[in-house]
Design a protein around this motif. Structure first.
Motif, short mmCIF file in Angstrom:
data_model
loop_
_atom_site.label_atom_id
_atom_site.label_comp_id
_atom_site.label_asym_id
_atom_site.label_seq_id
_atom_site.Cartn_x
_atom_site.Cartn_y
_atom_site.Cartn_z
N GLU A 20 0.84 -1.21 0.00
CA GLU A 20 0.00 0.00 0.00
C GLU A 20 0.87 1.26 0.00
O GLU A 20 0.60 2.22 -0.72
N SER A 23 2.32 1.89 -3.33
CA SER A 23 1.33 2.27 -4.35
C SER A 23 0.86 3.72 -4.18
O SER A 23 0.02 4.18 -4.95
N ILE A 211 5.03 -4.41 -8.12
CA ILE A 211 5.07 -3.79 -6.79
C ILE A 211 5.27 -4.87 -5.72
O ILE A 211 5.97 -4.66 -4.73
#
Ligand code: 5AD
Ligand code: SF4
Length: 362
Positions: A20, A23, A211
């Motif tokens: 998270e 991102s 990611i």
């Protein structure tokens, strides 16, 4: 408090948390960097350590698919800086009161090479009675060599894992014993065992990289308990096999931003390690290294390799565009560092605090 702000305040970060953070865009991106800078201030202060970087030689026995100086690239003019030149570089760094030197080269395992490094280390250590701290980055070596070099005075070593995901590692290296992921891991462990302050790092924005891979890289660094990290954007080089996959790459700006996010996340999860602002950041943006400091890094490695060799150490495209680190340039750099709220620490080695915390815990 927004959910993202409370995420940043957590004490322990799991894989989903890290994904998270990596991102984050827009306002959350700014919050991430701000938090990382605060953590840096709180745990290690606002000091930036300079290491004079000497690119000793571009002669390499390996064939990594991404690297411009890989053995099979016949277009490269091979060089080795002379011993006298290396000592001159070391004196230059010492005269400028930079506490440490980084000696980097392609990987060679011959006795001629390992003996030469040992001899150079002993000479460098004579300057100012051991005034200079030394970091080596000369690839995978044996325990015997690491111990000999340590004995000769080096106490830090950088060996990038490049990617902590074995499948991705296999995509960017030849499939042979000379490029084994397991050997890379074993060698990193060996460095810790031999007493080195141990650094690793990865390339960011590689073809096939997600990611999730990057989050796993950060978790690898935390689990491995590294002391130092140097990581930066992957920049394609046209004379390498990986260039064939350039259509899969994020834009350079995206790779730069992702690199800042990686630095920021690492600072947040490993608060007291040394993190370098690498040359590859500067290749994409002239202010890349200074901006890295704002994302949580605390090390800058001005390149002090004699200028005549610069064009030959092209790991990636665009490297020759890097300006020479003249006095005037360095003055400008110092001003930018001060403007960013940091200060250069002169006359000290600048060892990673984490190393001593780690030693005390074991
Ligand atoms: N782009 C960015 N970094 C690269 N390196 C090698 N080739 C490239 C490239 N094309 C990095 C690797 C290596 C370090 C010396 O330089 O991570 O460990
Ligand atoms: Fe050699 Fe390092 Fe380049 Fe691999 S990355 S080819 S080991 S210089």
């Amino acid at each position: 408090m927004t959910p993202f702000k409370s995420l940043l305040e957590k004490k322990v970060f799991n894989r989903n948390h890290i994904i998270e953070m990596l991102s984050a865009t827009g306002e959350n991106y700014e919050l991430l960097l701000k938090k990382a800078y605060e953590v840096k201030q709180q745990y290690i202060g606002n000091k930036v350590y300079f290491r004079g970087l000497v690119e000793l030689s571009n002669i390499c026995s390996k064939n990594c698919y991404y690297c411009g100086i890989r053995h099979d690239n016949k277009k490269v003019k091979r060089y080795a800086v002379t011993d006298d030149e290396v000592i001159e570089c070391a004196r230059y760094a010492h005269n400028r009161q930079w506490g440490s030197l980084v000696l980097q080269s392609g990987e060679l395992n011959t006795p001629a090479f390992t003996n030469r490094i040992e001899k150079l280390l002993r000479e460098i250590k004579k300057i100012g009675n051991g005034a200079l701290g030394v970091t080596l980055s000369c690839g995978e070596q044996t325990e015997e060599v690491f111990r000999r070099w340590f004995e000769a005075g080096v106490h830090r070593y950088l060996l990038r894992i490049e990617s902590a995901t074995p499948e991705l590692y296999a995509n960017i290296h030849p499939n042979d014993a000379n490029h084994s992921y397991q050997n890379r891991i074993d060698t990193l462990k060996l460095l810790q065992k031999c007493g080195y302050q141990t650094g690793t790092g990865v390339m960011i924005g590689l073809p096939f990289q997600t990611i999730e891979h990057l989050a796993d890289d950060l978790i690898f660094m935390r689990d491995f308990d590294i002391d130092m990290c140097g990581m930066g954007p992957y920049i394609e080089h046209e004379d390498t096999p990986l260039y064939a996959h350039r259509d899969k790459l994020p834009s350079l700006q995206q790779r730069l931003q992702l690199s800042f996010k990686m630095i920021a996340c690492l600072r947040i999860i490993m608060k007291d390690i040394n993190i370098a602002s690498t040359t590859a950041l500067q290749t994409i943006d002239p202010k890349g290294r200074e901006n890295g400091l704002k994302a949580g890094s605390n090390i800058i490695m001005p390149n002090i390799t004699p200028v005549k060799y610069h064009d030959n150490y092209n790991l990636y495209k665009g490297k020759p565009a890097i300006p020479e680190e003249t006095d005037e340039y360095l003055k400008g750099l110092e001003k930018q560092i001060n403007d960013a709220g940091d200060e250069i620490a002169y006359g000290v080695w600048g060892d990673p605090l984490h190393f001593f915390a780690r030693k005390n815990n074991t």
